[in-house]
Scaffold this motif. Structure first.
Motif, PDB file in Angstrom:
ATOM      1  N   UNK A  68      62.998  -6.522 -66.675  1.00 24.79           N
ATOM      2  CA  UNK A  68      64.199  -6.007 -67.008  1.00 24.79           C
ATOM      3  C   UNK A  68      64.831  -6.724 -67.999  1.00 24.79           C
ATOM      4  N   UNK A  69      64.981  -7.989 -68.005  1.00 27.78           N
ATOM      5  CA  UNK A  69      65.701  -9.060 -68.878  1.00 27.78           C
ATOM      6  C   UNK A  69      64.971  -9.000 -70.432  1.00 27.78           C
ATOM      7  N   UNK A 105      66.055 -22.736 -77.197  1.00 23.82           N
ATOM      8  CA  UNK A 105      66.637 -22.293 -76.001  1.00 23.82           C
ATOM      9  C   UNK A 105      65.465 -21.478 -75.047  1.00 23.82           C
ATOM     10  N   UNK A 106      65.835 -21.588 -73.672  1.00 25.90           N
ATOM     11  CA  UNK A 106      64.845 -20.982 -72.816  1.00 25.90           C
ATOM     12  C   UNK A 106      65.697 -20.279 -71.786  1.00 25.90           C
ATOM     13  N   UNK A 108      69.799 -19.557 -66.808  1.00 21.42           N
ATOM     14  CA  UNK A 108      69.344 -19.013 -65.703  1.00 21.42           C
ATOM     15  C   UNK A 108      69.834 -17.721 -65.451  1.00 21.42           C
ATOM     16  N   UNK A 109      68.908 -16.633 -65.261  1.00 16.91           N
ATOM     17  CA  UNK A 109      69.361 -15.321 -65.262  1.00 16.91           C
ATOM     18  C   UNK A 109      68.876 -15.054 -63.593  1.00 16.91           C
ATOM     19  N   UNK A 110      69.867 -14.600 -62.642  1.00 15.15           N
ATOM     20  CA  UNK A 110      69.785 -14.243 -61.275  1.00 15.15           C
ATOM     21  C   UNK A 110      69.480 -13.046 -61.254  1.00 15.15           C
ATOM     22  N   UNK A 111      68.481 -12.757 -60.196  1.00 19.81           N
ATOM     23  CA  UNK A 111      68.366 -11.185 -60.062  1.00 19.81           C
ATOM     24  C   UNK A 111      69.550 -10.314 -59.584  1.00 19.81           C
ATOM     25  N   UNK A 112      70.377 -11.013 -58.909  1.00 22.42           N
ATOM     26  CA  UNK A 112      71.710 -10.130 -58.675  1.00 22.42           C
ATOM     27  C   UNK A 112      72.676  -9.768 -59.983  1.00 22.42           C
ATOM     28  N   UNK A 113      72.525 -10.648 -60.925  1.00 23.30           N
ATOM     29  CA  UNK A 113      73.147 -10.122 -62.227  1.00 23.30           C
ATOM     30  C   UNK A 113      72.469  -8.988 -62.924  1.00 23.30           C
ATOM     31  N   UNK A 117      75.573  -8.867 -68.484  1.00 25.33           N
ATOM     32  CA  UNK A 117      74.536  -9.743 -68.653  1.00 25.33           C
ATOM     33  C   UNK A 117      74.120  -9.891 -70.280  1.00 25.33           C
ATOM     34  N   UNK A 118      73.934  -8.768 -70.844  1.00 24.19           N
ATOM     35  CA  UNK A 118      73.772  -8.896 -72.470  1.00 24.19           C
ATOM     36  C   UNK A 118      74.960  -9.636 -73.084  1.00 24.19           C
ATOM     37  N   UNK A 119      76.098  -9.495 -72.679  1.00 23.61           N
ATOM     38  CA  UNK A 119      77.120 -10.263 -73.210  1.00 23.61           C
ATOM     39  C   UNK A 119      77.080 -11.752 -73.086  1.00 23.61           C
ATOM     40  N   UNK A 120      76.607 -12.218 -71.950  1.00 24.37           N
ATOM     41  CA  UNK A 120      76.390 -13.588 -71.507  1.00 24.37           C
ATOM     42  C   UNK A 120      75.399 -14.178 -72.281  1.00 24.37           C
ATOM     43  N   UNK A 121      74.132 -13.400 -72.486  1.00 21.00           N
ATOM     44  CA  UNK A 121      73.089 -13.643 -72.994  1.00 21.00           C
ATOM     45  C   UNK A 121      73.101 -13.718 -74.689  1.00 21.00           C
ATOM     46  N   UNK A 122      73.977 -12.779 -75.141  1.00 21.00           N
ATOM     47  CA  UNK A 122      74.229 -12.657 -76.849  1.00 21.00           C
ATOM     48  C   UNK A 122      75.048 -13.990 -77.044  1.00 21.00           C
ATOM     49  N   UNK A 123      75.946 -14.475 -76.386  1.00 17.85           N
ATOM     50  CA  UNK A 123      76.742 -15.737 -76.529  1.00 17.85           C
ATOM     51  C   UNK A 123      75.857 -16.911 -76.415  1.00 17.85           C
TER      52      UNK A 123
END
Length: 161
Positions: A27-28, A59-60, A114-119, A126-132
């Motif tokens: 999904x991510x 970045x990872x 770290x992306x958690x399953x519940x997020x 989630x996309x906003x956080x990852x975009x930043x």
């Protein structure tokens, strides 16, 4: 509470749990790809074999299941009643291994998310956080005249020759 499955059935169920290409990870990856991010997967040369790797950005991203990695949400706080000592030790080893991998990566100049399953329930958030975290995509950078892939061309003040 006694386990309702026989040891053979439990073994079969547990053997089918994957460490790579899990549903949350897929999904991510699809979300990031749809936004224009390009990445590598499961870099064996990096500590913890991060799920998603952006080498050019240094970045990872780790995509963690809440139960397996003892997240602070309800799923992560769940404690199995059967074989509790085994599960407690197993989950603690996972926490220790995660912390060590993050520490080594950060010491070597990598940024770690770290992306958690519940997020995954809030894909837009989630996309906003990852975009930043990741910054602009290569396509975004080209359209604004800066970024990772910029070179002489349209919008670039450097002469072509």
């Amino acid at each position: 509470m006694v386990d309702v499955l026989t040891p053979e059935q439990r073994h079969l169920v547990m053997s089918r749990i994957r460490s790579k290409d899990t549903k949350p990870e897929m999904i991510v990856r699809r979300l990031l790809y749809a936004q224009g991010y390009r990445y590598r997967l499961h870099a064996k040369d990096l500590p913890g074999k991060p799920d998603i790797v952006f080498r050019g950005r240094h970045k990872v991203i780790f995509v963690n299941g809440c139960f397996w990695h003892s997240h602070s949400c309800a799923d992560g706080r769940h404690r199995p009643q059967t074989n509790a000592d085994f599960w407690g030790a197993k989950r603690q080893r996972t926490l220790d291994r995660d912390a060590h991998a993050v520490a080594v990566l950060e010491a070597n100049g990598w940024s770690v998310a770290t992306v958690w399953e519940c997020e995954l329930r809030d894909a837009e958030g989630l996309l906003r956080v990852l975009g930043v975290f990741l910054g602009p995509t290569a396509a975004d950078a080209r359209s604004t005249g800066g970024g990772f892939d910029s070179g002489p061309g349209e919008g670039d003040p450097r002469p072509l020759g």
